[in-house]
Design an enzyme around this catalytic site. Structure first.
Site, PDB file in Angstrom:
ATOM      1  N   SER A   2     142.806 115.121  25.361  1.00  0.00           N
ATOM      2  CA  SER A   2     143.945 114.405  25.956  1.00  0.00           C
ATOM      3  C   SER A   2     145.021 114.144  24.912  1.00  0.00           C
ATOM      4  O   SER A   2     146.218 114.312  25.174  1.00  0.00           O
ATOM      5  CB  SER A   2     143.503 113.043  26.489  1.00  0.00           C
ATOM      6  OG  SER A   2     142.622 113.193  27.536  1.00  0.00           O
ATOM      7  N   ARG A  34     148.916 115.726  24.654  1.00  0.00           N
ATOM      8  CA  ARG A  34     150.085 114.849  24.647  1.00  0.00           C
ATOM      9  C   ARG A  34     150.902 115.046  23.371  1.00  0.00           C
ATOM     10  O   ARG A  34     152.131 115.020  23.389  1.00  0.00           O
ATOM     11  CB  ARG A  34     149.646 113.399  24.806  1.00  0.00           C
ATOM     12  CG  ARG A  34     149.236 113.089  26.255  1.00  0.00           C
ATOM     13  CD  ARG A  34     148.360 111.868  26.340  1.00  0.00           C
ATOM     14  NE  ARG A  34     148.114 111.450  27.718  1.00  0.00           N
ATOM     15  CZ  ARG A  34     147.211 111.996  28.534  1.00  0.00           C
ATOM     16  NH1 ARG A  34     146.475 113.029  28.121  1.00  0.00           N
ATOM     17  NH2 ARG A  34     147.035 111.547  29.770  1.00  0.00           N
ATOM     18  N   GLY A  68     144.738 121.057  33.743  1.00  0.00           N
ATOM     19  CA  GLY A  68     145.379 120.120  34.665  1.00  0.00           C
ATOM     20  C   GLY A  68     146.331 119.196  33.923  1.00  0.00           C
ATOM     21  O   GLY A  68     147.434 118.904  34.387  1.00  0.00           O
ATOM     22  N   SER A  72     145.261 107.546  37.943  1.00  0.00           N
ATOM     23  CA  SER A  72     145.326 108.865  37.314  1.00  0.00           C
ATOM     24  C   SER A  72     146.283 108.840  36.130  1.00  0.00           C
ATOM     25  O   SER A  72     147.492 108.614  36.286  1.00  0.00           O
ATOM     26  CB  SER A  72     145.804 109.908  38.333  1.00  0.00           C
ATOM     27  OG  SER A  72     146.293 111.046  37.654  1.00  0.00           O
ATOM     28  N   GLN A  85     147.215 111.309  34.458  1.00  0.00           N
ATOM     29  CA  GLN A  85     148.132 112.455  34.497  1.00  0.00           C
ATOM     30  C   GLN A  85     149.365 112.135  35.343  1.00  0.00           C
ATOM     31  O   GLN A  85     150.490 112.487  34.979  1.00  0.00           O
ATOM     32  CB  GLN A  85     147.406 113.688  35.027  1.00  0.00           C
ATOM     33  CG  GLN A  85     146.313 114.149  34.071  1.00  0.00           C
ATOM     34  CD  GLN A  85     145.491 115.294  34.620  1.00  0.00           C
ATOM     35  OE1 GLN A  85     145.693 115.722  35.753  1.00  0.00           O
ATOM     36  NE2 GLN A  85     144.564 115.785  33.829  1.00  0.00           N
ATOM     37  N   ASP A 115     135.230 111.104  32.868  1.00  0.00           N
ATOM     38  CA  ASP A 115     134.754 112.403  32.374  1.00  0.00           C
ATOM     39  C   ASP A 115     133.283 112.362  31.987  1.00  0.00           C
ATOM     40  O   ASP A 115     132.681 113.410  31.721  1.00  0.00           O
ATOM     41  CB  ASP A 115     135.572 112.835  31.146  1.00  0.00           C
ATOM     42  CG  ASP A 115     136.965 113.312  31.556  1.00  0.00           C
ATOM     43  OD1 ASP A 115     137.159 113.629  32.748  1.00  0.00           O
ATOM     44  OD2 ASP A 115     137.847 113.353  30.686  1.00  0.00           O
ATOM     45  N   LYS A 130     138.403 117.386  40.367  1.00  0.00           N
ATOM     46  CA  LYS A 130     138.468 117.770  38.947  1.00  0.00           C
ATOM     47  C   LYS A 130     138.354 119.295  38.853  1.00  0.00           C
ATOM     48  O   LYS A 130     138.548 119.997  39.841  1.00  0.00           O
ATOM     49  CB  LYS A 130     137.353 117.068  38.175  1.00  0.00           C
ATOM     50  CG  LYS A 130     137.588 115.578  38.031  1.00  0.00           C
ATOM     51  CD  LYS A 130     138.643 115.313  36.987  1.00  0.00           C
ATOM     52  CE  LYS A 130     138.901 113.831  36.810  1.00  0.00           C
ATOM     53  NZ  LYS A 130     139.941 113.590  35.823  1.00  0.00           N
ATOM     54  N   ARG A 170     132.962 117.745  41.255  1.00  0.00           N
ATOM     55  CA  ARG A 170     131.855 117.419  40.341  1.00  0.00           C
ATOM     56  C   ARG A 170     130.699 116.715  41.038  1.00  0.00           C
ATOM     57  O   ARG A 170     129.549 116.852  40.612  1.00  0.00           O
ATOM     58  CB  ARG A 170     132.369 116.579  39.164  1.00  0.00           C
ATOM     59  CG  ARG A 170     133.168 117.427  38.200  1.00  0.00           C
ATOM     60  CD  ARG A 170     133.575 116.682  36.936  1.00  0.00           C
ATOM     61  NE  ARG A 170     134.197 117.632  36.019  1.00  0.00           N
ATOM     62  CZ  ARG A 170     135.054 117.313  35.064  1.00  0.00           C
ATOM     63  NH1 ARG A 170     135.398 116.055  34.879  1.00  0.00           N
ATOM     64  NH2 ARG A 170     135.562 118.242  34.288  1.00  0.00           N
TER      65      ARG A 170
END
Ligand code: DC
Length: 686
Positions: A16, A20, A91, A164, A166, A320, A347, A351
């Site tokens: 992550s 970024r 994603g 989220s 994202q 996760d 995801k 999952r």
């Protein structure tokens, strides 16, 4: 099994934070310097997209811990890309770029692989269109490929239905990019890496609880973002797999994972592990790039795990980690109940369905709930073939199970783990054997059993260079050039497999090629000889002409022959015997993993599938047109999948191999990079 020694390992950089840093670095005013990035497939895809937008990035495809430099273009000066931006499986890359693109005065198309194209994009597109960007879905409503036309935007307060990170990050990036005030309210606090990084770059972020939601606001967007200078901490989500393995394996000595990111929005698994009875502590706390870091220490002794109830506010902080929690639950006493995790259905795979299916397949009682799972733990031996569903975390969770005592659960498509944890399987193998030498970008600055002794790499001081990689990655050209530059021998292992195939085809033997026996293989009398460093394959005392090895008939059958265990076993010693003289450049698919696991230098070449397809076409003298590139890309991707998922010597990057992304490198630059590496190692040895 060497479980009696304390072990210390590292895991690759946080995915992550890497993603970024790349994107925000591209928007900064000046050059950002990032160390210890994750060199996984996802960040590499994001890096390629940024380059297509005019952002100069240096060092991303380079080896190991090389610093990456990003020459930011400022907030609104990205260039219109000529082609669609392919985010492959990422994603985070797709959604955060959509946010950043909304503020750029240009049009860009975002696309991804089949898995990413199945994931919802409306949750990001909807707030961006309300701000004034135009978003069109080019194939399927709400999904990639998606065209974003950005420009001047209006301020927005967005109530996000899901927690989220994202979605939140996309809106924040759009706001900062366009210089307008934005606020995102989410039902529960999701991970806050974007907020921390924006703060570090000079954008003031205000956050807190408002009316029962978590609110994040940028009240006065800055005119410019300061460049970053930071080290990416180890990925907690990757560390979680190693920690879980140590808990399940019941080591007689502690295991420490060093330098892990401990952002409070990510470490939700730790209190859950404590409730299950596992002893995992944090030592050596520090900070890196505005993020908390520390060492995770799993105490010695096999904990008797207890089942837990997990749900509600706990889930976003361990979203996760649910796959690995499910695997831990399978070995805990009692019934574990996980709820509030419906987000897992969208995801990289569904999952919840994937976990329930696989758990049942290996003999664990597991029920799918609409938003979670119920799992009844068992101490019985578990066995069965499990599917990764092309999802890295599913593959790694069951990989951990496969490496614990009493379990036999082979996983298909192991290479999917490359997106977040390069070198995962090698590290797992080493942990299982009681040492931890190689594995992943930063895995391996470790204890007993580590690399360092050259062992049987080559006889009489022969320096061994292992070059592996997929078809069209530039392996052969580079290996030949490196060998010739240094006066080393070149071992073309593919040619040996081709020679065996040719002889089997010509021998007129009845029966399937797969049924070939060791005696028949001996009768072929395969040998290799060198003249001026160039390798020639000999059969039955005669040199095999090069053209005979590359006919369509041989090419069509060689993969099948190379997958026969008897063939691989037969050729192992022949290949190893090539390590004589000053040096050997061994080229193939399993040089760094099987044939020369202790090679002095290991390199794994890869390139974007379309670029590899273009090179293959050129090699065959075909001018690469779009339609041919598309067809060849599909063929190559299919073959990669086959090569990577076969159980016999799959195409895998050795944990300690350096990934060299050759997409933007010409053969001379590739050769130079490897020669430099060899010289550094040779310098260290002499
Ligand atoms: O590199 P090449 O295309 O000449 O290889 C021919 C085939 O042999 C290819 O299908 C992969 C296989 N091969 C292998 O399985 N292991 C190696 N070390 C080298 C090649």
């Amino acid at each position: 099994m060497g479980r009696g020694q304390p072990l210390t390992i590292r895991v690759p950089g946080d995915k992550s934070i890497t993603q970024r840093a790349l994107i925000l670095g591209g928007l900064a005013d000046g050059e950002s310097r990032i160390r210890c990035i994750l060199r996984g497939a996802d960040p590499l895809a994001t890096g390629r997209a940024l380059r297509a937008l005019g952002v100069e990035i240096v060092g991303i495809g380079g080896p190991g811990d090389e610093e990456v430099r990003i020459r930011g273009r400022g907030l609104r000066d990205w260039q219109e890309p000529e082609e669609a931006l392919d985010l492959c499986n990422s994603g985070t890359g797709a959604r955060l770029l959509a946010g950043a693109l909304a503020a750029q005065p240009l049009t860009a198309v975002l696309k991804g692989d089949a898995s990413l194209s199945g994931r919802p994009m409306r949750r990001v597109a909807e707030p961006l269109t309300r701000m004034g960007a135009a978003v069109d879905y080019l194939e399927r409503d709400g999904h990639l490929p998606m065209r974003v036309t950005g420009g001047a935007l209006s301020p927005l307060r967005h109530e996000s239905a899901a927690a989220s990170a994202q979605v939140k990050s996309a809106v924040l990036l759009a706001g900062v990019g366009a210089g307008v005030v934005v606020e995102v309210r989410e039902p529960r606090r999701s991970r806050d890496h974007s907020e921390r990084m924006l703060e570090a770059m000079g954008a003031g972020v205000v956050e807190g609880r408002v009316d029962g939601s978590w609110s994040v606001r940028i009240p006065s967007p800055p005119d410019r973002l300061e460049p970053l200078d930071m080290e990416v901490p180890g990925d907690f989500s990757s560390a979680a797999f190693v920690v879980a393995w140590a808990v399940l394996a019941g080591r007689r000595a502690p295991l420490t994972v060093r330098g892990v990111g401990l952002n409070g929005t990510r470490t939700g698994l730790l209190p859950v592990l404590a409730r299950m009875g596992a002893e995992v502590g944090v030592t050596g706390r520090g900070t890196a790039g505005g993020e908390h870091t520390g060492d995770l220490r799993v105490a010695a002794r096999a904990a008797r795990l207890k089942a837990v109830e997990v749900g509600g506010d706990e889930i976003p902080g361990m979203i996760d980690e649910v796959p690995i929690l499910a695997v831990l639950a399978a070995r805990a006493e009692g019934v574990t109940r996980i709820t509030g995790a419906a987000e897992l259905r969208v995801k990289e795979s569904d999952r919840l369905a994937a976990l329930a299916t696989n758990l049942r397949r290996v003999g664990v009682a597991a029920e799918e709930l609409p938003d979670g799972l119920e799992i009844e733990g068992t101490q019985r031996p578990l066995s069965g073939f499990v599917r990764s569903f092309h999802d890295h975390r599913i593959a790694m969770a069951f990989g951990v199970l496969s490496a614990t005592p009493g379990c036999d659960v082979p996983v298909d498509a192991p290479s999917v783990t490359e997106v977040s944890f390069p070198g995962f399987w090698e590290l797992l193998g080493q942990l299982k054997d009681g040492g931890a030498g190689g594995g992943g970008g930063r895995v391996g600055a470790s204890s007993a059993g580590g690399r360092g002794d050259r062992g049987d790499a080559g006889a009489g001081g022969c320096l061994v260079v292992a070059i592996d990689g997929s078809a069209g990655s530039g392996k052969s050209t580079t290996a030949v050039a490196v060998a010739s530059r240094l006066g080393f021998r070149h071992l073309d292992s593919g040619a040996i497999y081709r020679a065996v195939t040719l002889q089997l085809l010509e021998s007129g033997r009845s029966g399937a090629l797969e049924s070939v026996t060791p005696e028949e293989l001996s009768d072929l009398a395969i040998d290799v000889r060198w003249r001026a460093g160039r390798m020639k394959v000999w059969c039955g005392g005669r040199a095999v002409p090069e053209e005979a090895l590359r006919t369509e008939r041989v090419t069509a059958m060689v993969s099948q022959v190379a997958a026969v265990p008897a063939v691989r076993a037969h050729l192992l010693e022949l290949q190893r015997s090539a390590a004589r003289g000053p040096g050997l450049v061994a080229e193939g698919r399993d040089m760094g993993t099987v044939v020369f696991p202790r090679a002095d230098v290991k390199v794994f070449l890869d390139a974007h599938p379309e670029e590899r397809a273009r090179r293959r076409l050129l090699q065959r003298g075909i001018r690469p047109q779009a339609s041919e590139i598309k067809a060849e890309t599909a063929r190559l991707t299919r073959r990669d999948r086959l090569d990577a998922s076969r159980t016999i010597a799959p195409l895998l990057r050795a944990g300690d191999a350096e990934l060299l992304d050759t997409t933007d490198l010409d053969p001379a630059a590739q050769t130079e990079a490897i020669v430099r590496r060899i010289r550094a190692v040779r310098g260290g040895r002499s």
